[in-house]
Design an enzyme around this catalytic site. Sequence first.
Site, PDB file in Angstrom:
ATOM      1  N   ARG A 189     -12.343 -76.113  31.844  1.00  0.00           N
ATOM      2  CA  ARG A 189     -12.114 -76.450  33.253  1.00  0.00           C
ATOM      3  C   ARG A 189     -12.836 -75.507  34.200  1.00  0.00           C
ATOM      4  O   ARG A 189     -12.947 -75.798  35.391  1.00  0.00           O
ATOM      5  CB  ARG A 189     -10.609 -76.511  33.563  1.00  0.00           C
ATOM      6  CG  ARG A 189      -9.919 -75.182  33.514  1.00  0.00           C
ATOM      7  CD  ARG A 189      -8.425 -75.325  33.733  1.00  0.00           C
ATOM      8  NE  ARG A 189      -8.033 -75.522  35.128  1.00  0.00           N
ATOM      9  CZ  ARG A 189      -7.996 -74.554  36.051  1.00  0.00           C
ATOM     10  NH1 ARG A 189      -8.341 -73.319  35.754  1.00  0.00           N
ATOM     11  NH2 ARG A 189      -7.629 -74.821  37.285  1.00  0.00           N
ATOM     12  N   ASP A 204      -6.236 -70.508  41.665  1.00  0.00           N
ATOM     13  CA  ASP A 204      -5.410 -70.425  40.464  1.00  0.00           C
ATOM     14  C   ASP A 204      -4.600 -69.147  40.419  1.00  0.00           C
ATOM     15  O   ASP A 204      -5.085 -68.086  40.810  1.00  0.00           O
ATOM     16  CB  ASP A 204      -6.284 -70.426  39.201  1.00  0.00           C
ATOM     17  CG  ASP A 204      -6.801 -71.799  38.830  1.00  0.00           C
ATOM     18  OD1 ASP A 204      -6.221 -72.794  39.298  1.00  0.00           O
ATOM     19  OD2 ASP A 204      -7.775 -71.873  38.072  1.00  0.00           O
TER      20      ASP A 204
END
Length: 293
Positions: A189, A204
């Site tokens: 990802r 994140d």
Amino acid sequence: MRLDIISIFPEYFAPLDVSLIGKARERGTLDVRVHQLRDWAHDVHRTVDDTPYGGGPGMVMKPEVWGEAIDAVIGDVGGDVGGDVGGAVGGASAEDEGHVTPQTAAPRAGGLPRLIVPTPSGRPFTQELAQELAQEPWLLFACGRYEGIDSRVMEEYSGRLRVDEVSIGDYVLAGGEVAVLVMAEAIGRLLPGVLGNAQSVVDDSFAPGSMENLVEGPVYTKPPVWRGHEVPAVLLSGHHGNVARWRRDEAIRRTVRNRPELAAALDPEKLDKHDRKLLDELSFRVRRKDVAN
Ligand code: JAH
């Protein structure tokens, strides 16, 4: 990125055909090749394990089989066929070399992969290591089973490749396969173009920057009231400054509650006055890192 996986259970990697990673493979961003370790076994039973020297429970994976498997994969730049993850029962094998998929993402000739061996005794797999590995053109994952792989395999390849024994957490699995799925997703990802929204990687939890050592707070979507539970009013206010501050507060609260060891590692230099006041209200002591002398 090219990603090779050697395992006695190639069927474990069917999830790499779907979602983000599956799409990246279709686009040629990611070239995944799964290999059946038993293809390099020497006997009719395709034996990959033997009893441990020194005694003790369980079995250990044989070094000769692993050596031949790894030599074949690293010597074979562009030889084996990808895209056969969930396919043949009994796993991908040399006999699968018929259905050809175009290989567009192979690393340049002459390069060698980094060898990653999942084991509970390895160095921790972190977001930082995921980011480092996402920069590599070629990764080779060796999945152990039983009590693990004869240690001389790691010794041998440490002289030829960069080798990392890696742990995804303090628990024992039945083998390295699930750990490789975890790492492949975390690394995949991060590859350019794999995630739709570029912001989602920088925001994140654990990502370097303002979220370093913080987990994310709660998230909400429509409807504004669901079974009597309201979305916090600040998120509906349209006041971007207040929203950002609220999110950071919630991240700090959750980090203190769920991950006190992360909260303790917060760098006071990266905390503003509001952060410090909140931590104080939560009666959480942020200690300046010990400096020599
Ligand atoms: C278990 C080979 N850090 C999680 C993890 C990774 C690998 C293994 N267990 C746990 C494992 C048996 C054999 C690897």
